[in-house]
Scaffold this motif. Structure first.
Motif, short mmCIF file in Angstrom:
data_model
loop_
_atom_site.label_atom_id
_atom_site.label_comp_id
_atom_site.label_asym_id
_atom_site.label_seq_id
_atom_site.Cartn_x
_atom_site.Cartn_y
_atom_site.Cartn_z
N TRP A 19 19.32 77.28 38.79
CA TRP A 19 19.40 76.74 40.16
C TRP A 19 20.48 77.46 40.97
O TRP A 19 20.23 77.93 42.07
CB TRP A 19 19.68 75.22 40.13
CG TRP A 19 19.34 74.59 41.46
CD1 TRP A 19 18.14 74.02 41.80
CD2 TRP A 19 20.17 74.51 42.62
NE1 TRP A 19 18.18 73.60 43.11
CE2 TRP A 19 19.41 73.88 43.63
CE3 TRP A 19 21.46 74.91 42.93
CZ2 TRP A 19 19.91 73.64 44.92
CZ3 TRP A 19 21.96 74.67 44.21
CH2 TRP A 19 21.20 74.05 45.19
N ASN A 20 21.68 77.53 40.41
CA ASN A 20 22.81 78.00 41.22
C ASN A 20 22.69 79.46 41.66
O ASN A 20 23.08 79.80 42.79
CB ASN A 20 24.14 77.82 40.46
CG ASN A 20 24.57 76.37 40.40
OD1 ASN A 20 24.81 75.83 39.34
ND2 ASN A 20 24.67 75.72 41.54
N ASN A 59 30.79 74.66 37.92
CA ASN A 59 29.60 75.51 37.76
C ASN A 59 30.01 76.86 37.19
O ASN A 59 31.14 77.31 37.36
CB ASN A 59 28.95 75.74 39.13
CG ASN A 59 28.00 74.63 39.51
OD1 ASN A 59 27.28 74.11 38.67
ND2 ASN A 59 27.99 74.28 40.79
N TYR A 65 12.12 70.19 41.89
CA TYR A 65 13.35 69.42 42.11
C TYR A 65 13.93 69.76 43.49
O TYR A 65 14.32 68.88 44.25
CB TYR A 65 14.31 69.79 40.98
CG TYR A 65 15.72 69.33 41.05
CD1 TYR A 65 16.09 68.04 40.68
CD2 TYR A 65 16.74 70.21 41.45
CE1 TYR A 65 17.41 67.65 40.71
CE2 TYR A 65 18.05 69.83 41.48
CZ TYR A 65 18.39 68.54 41.11
OH TYR A 65 19.71 68.15 41.14
N LYS A 119 21.53 75.55 34.21
CA LYS A 119 22.11 75.20 35.53
C LYS A 119 22.14 76.43 36.44
O LYS A 119 21.93 76.33 37.66
CB LYS A 119 23.51 74.63 35.33
CG LYS A 119 24.17 74.10 36.61
CD LYS A 119 23.60 72.78 37.05
CE LYS A 119 23.84 72.45 38.51
NZ LYS A 119 25.20 72.24 38.91
N CYS A 165 26.78 69.29 36.30
CA CYS A 165 26.62 68.15 37.20
C CYS A 165 25.47 68.40 38.17
O CYS A 165 25.49 69.39 38.90
CB CYS A 165 27.90 67.94 38.00
SG CYS A 165 29.30 67.67 36.93
N PHE A 166 24.50 67.52 38.15
CA PHE A 166 23.40 67.59 39.12
C PHE A 166 23.76 66.62 40.22
O PHE A 166 23.34 65.46 40.23
CB PHE A 166 22.07 67.32 38.43
CG PHE A 166 21.77 68.41 37.45
CD1 PHE A 166 21.08 69.54 37.86
CD2 PHE A 166 22.27 68.37 36.16
CE1 PHE A 166 20.87 70.60 36.99
CE2 PHE A 166 22.06 69.42 35.28
CZ PHE A 166 21.35 70.53 35.70
N LEU A 167 24.60 67.10 41.12
CA LEU A 167 25.22 66.25 42.13
C LEU A 167 25.19 66.97 43.47
O LEU A 167 25.40 68.18 43.51
CB LEU A 167 26.69 66.00 41.70
CG LEU A 167 27.60 65.30 42.70
CD1 LEU A 167 27.25 63.82 42.79
CD2 LEU A 167 29.07 65.45 42.29
N CYS A 168 24.95 66.24 44.54
CA CYS A 168 25.14 66.79 45.89
C CYS A 168 26.20 65.94 46.56
O CYS A 168 25.94 64.80 46.96
CB CYS A 168 23.85 66.70 46.71
SG CYS A 168 22.51 67.69 46.06
N TYR A 226 21.75 62.44 43.91
CA TYR A 226 21.85 62.69 42.46
C TYR A 226 23.22 62.31 41.87
O TYR A 226 23.94 61.52 42.45
CB TYR A 226 21.51 64.15 42.13
CG TYR A 226 20.17 64.61 42.65
CD1 TYR A 226 19.00 64.13 42.09
CD2 TYR A 226 20.09 65.50 43.72
CE1 TYR A 226 17.77 64.56 42.57
CE2 TYR A 226 18.86 65.93 44.20
CZ TYR A 226 17.70 65.45 43.62
OH TYR A 226 16.49 65.86 44.09
N MET A 258 14.43 67.63 47.11
CA MET A 258 15.81 67.38 47.56
C MET A 258 15.87 67.25 49.08
O MET A 258 15.09 67.90 49.77
CB MET A 258 16.67 68.62 47.21
CG MET A 258 17.60 68.46 46.10
SD MET A 258 18.16 70.10 45.59
CE MET A 258 19.73 70.11 46.36
N SER A 281 27.05 74.35 48.06
CA SER A 281 28.53 74.32 48.09
C SER A 281 29.08 75.72 48.36
O SER A 281 30.11 75.87 49.02
CB SER A 281 29.08 73.75 46.79
OG SER A 281 28.56 74.45 45.69
N TYR A 307 19.58 70.88 51.98
CA TYR A 307 20.95 70.94 51.44
C TYR A 307 21.60 72.28 51.76
O TYR A 307 21.01 73.34 51.55
CB TYR A 307 20.85 70.75 49.91
CG TYR A 307 22.18 70.59 49.19
CD1 TYR A 307 23.07 69.60 49.56
CD2 TYR A 307 22.52 71.42 48.14
CE1 TYR A 307 24.28 69.45 48.90
CE2 TYR A 307 23.73 71.28 47.46
CZ TYR A 307 24.60 70.28 47.85
OH TYR A 307 25.80 70.14 47.20
#
Ligand SMILES: NC(=O)C1=CN([C@@H]2O[C@H](COP(=O)(O)OP(=O)(O)OC[C@H]3O[C@@H](n4cnc5c(N)ncnc54)[C@H](OP(=O)(O)O)[C@@H]3O)[C@@H](O)[C@H]2O)C=CC1
Ligand SMILES: CC(C)(CO)C(=O)C(=O)O
Length: 320
Positions: A202-203, A112, A259, A199, A134-137, A151, A263, A269, A266
């Motif tokens: 979101w972050n 990221n 989105y 990205k 990466c759209f990953l959890c 995701y 989810m 990270s 969460y």
């Protein structure tokens, strides 16, 4: 025909940083039949002996044997080197990258943040750098034990000097097909810079607020005040993107809010890193976007305020 990148044969992959993200994608690539080489630090002994275990919402699997290393100089040169360390470790890259990437190979940056490809271009030459969002959890929950929560899609874009947009190349299509064969959805983008700013929409709000306010994504969305803050921060990221000449449409903000509402609750990270007293990725996610905007004469006051708060928390947390 020249095949230095491996267009005509199976490409081999290196994973630098076998954690939540690198462990997940690397394991999926190996499971699909590719030759993957994993660099590890504290999990090296465990993973060399017992391999990797991926607990995934798409189905659990174990790789009892993997090519594990704790020294890049022991690794073979690879066609594609996936950078999956936390960006806080990127000061190690001058030592880690040159031994493991093939001449004319690819460095695939799955971290990221902003501006990482520019730094890598100063370290290695005669390689192609590709950025991936990466759209990953995913979390690493134990040595060699990865938990994939949700995701997984990756948006890939080629890096060029000054982040000029670049048409999709055959090399990108080949990498995309390796990932797709491994069950990982891929989107190809001609403009890596706009994808990186998107990205950050979101972050920046969720990673930052989750640490500062000690909150999960669902809590940030449920409260009217924090939801307002999220939206204001998203608007500032859009303003930041504009200073790089990139337009993110207003409806993108709504897409990110929807989105996140869908989810599973969460813990970001950055919040996990904070709770574990690990360094936070403050510079890549907050500092570099602020620098880019400031270089264009634009101040992003709310992001700047958050950046200084996070730097304070990061320093205090490392001493605790
Ligand atoms: N996790 C996710 O779902 C997502 C993560 N990202 C981004 O991906 C990047 C990686 O994040 P994530 O996978 O979560 O982080 P992790 O901390 O889970 O993984 C990083 C791994 O790198 C290893 N490592 C650190 N230093 C070295 C070293 N010198 N040599 C070898 N290995 C080393 C760590 O090992 P050790 O534990 O032994 O220190 C750790 O396993 C970040 O930029 C993050 O923002 C992006 C989207 C989603
Ligand atoms: C947005 C999210 C949580 C999953 O898509 C992610 O990719 C991240 O933590 O950076």
């Amino acid at each position: 025909m020249c095949d230095s990148f491996g267009l005509l044969r199976k490409r081999n992959y290196a994973i630098l940083g076998t954690g939540a993200l690198g462990g997940f994608y690397g394991a999926k690539l190996q499971q699909s039949g590719l030759n993957v080489h994993f660099l590890l630090k504290s999990d090296y002994e465990q993973v060399s002996q017992s391999g990797l275990f991926v607990e995934s919402k798409d189905g659990d699997f174990t790789l009892p044997q993997v090519n594990a290393y704790n020294d890049v100089n022991q690794m073979p040169k690879c066609d594609v080197v996936i950078l999956a360390l936390k960006t806080t470790q990127n000061h190690l890259l001058p030592k880690l990258l040159p031994p493991v990437v093939k001449d004319s190979g690819v460095i695939l940056v799955l971290q990221n943040g902003l501006g990482i490809e520019e730094d890598i271009a100063k370290i290695v030459s005669n390689v192609q750098i590709i950025g991936g969002l990466c759209f990953l959890c995913s979390n690493k929950v134990g040595a060699g034990h990865i938990r994939h929560l949700d995701y997984g899609k990756i948006t890939l874009g080629e890096y060029t000097p000054k982040y000029e947009p670049h048409p999709i190349t055959e090399r990108m299509q080949q990498i995309a097909s390796d990932f797709e064969n491994a069950g990982i959805p891929i989107e190809l983008a001609a403009d890596l810079l706009v994808a990186r700013w998107q990205k950050l929409v979101w972050n920046i709000p969720y990673n930052g607020l989750s640490v500062i306010l000690n909150a999960t994504t669902d809590e940030l969305m449920a409260d009217a005040d924090t939801r307002k803050l999220v939206e204001q921060l998203m608007n500032e990221v859009v303003a930041g993107a504009k200073t790089s000449g990139r337009i993110i449409p207003d409806k993108f903000i709504q897409t990110m809010l929807n989105y996140t509402l869908k989810m599973k609750p969460y813990r970001t990270s950055m919040k996990i890193d904070y709770d574990e007293h690990r360094p936070l990725e403050v510079e890549a996610i907050f500092g570099n976007p602020l620098k880019k905007a400031q270089a264009a004469g634009v101040n992003l006051p709310q992001i700047s305020c958050m950046y200084h708060q996070l730097k304070f928390l990061n320093k205090r947390n490392s001493l605790a």
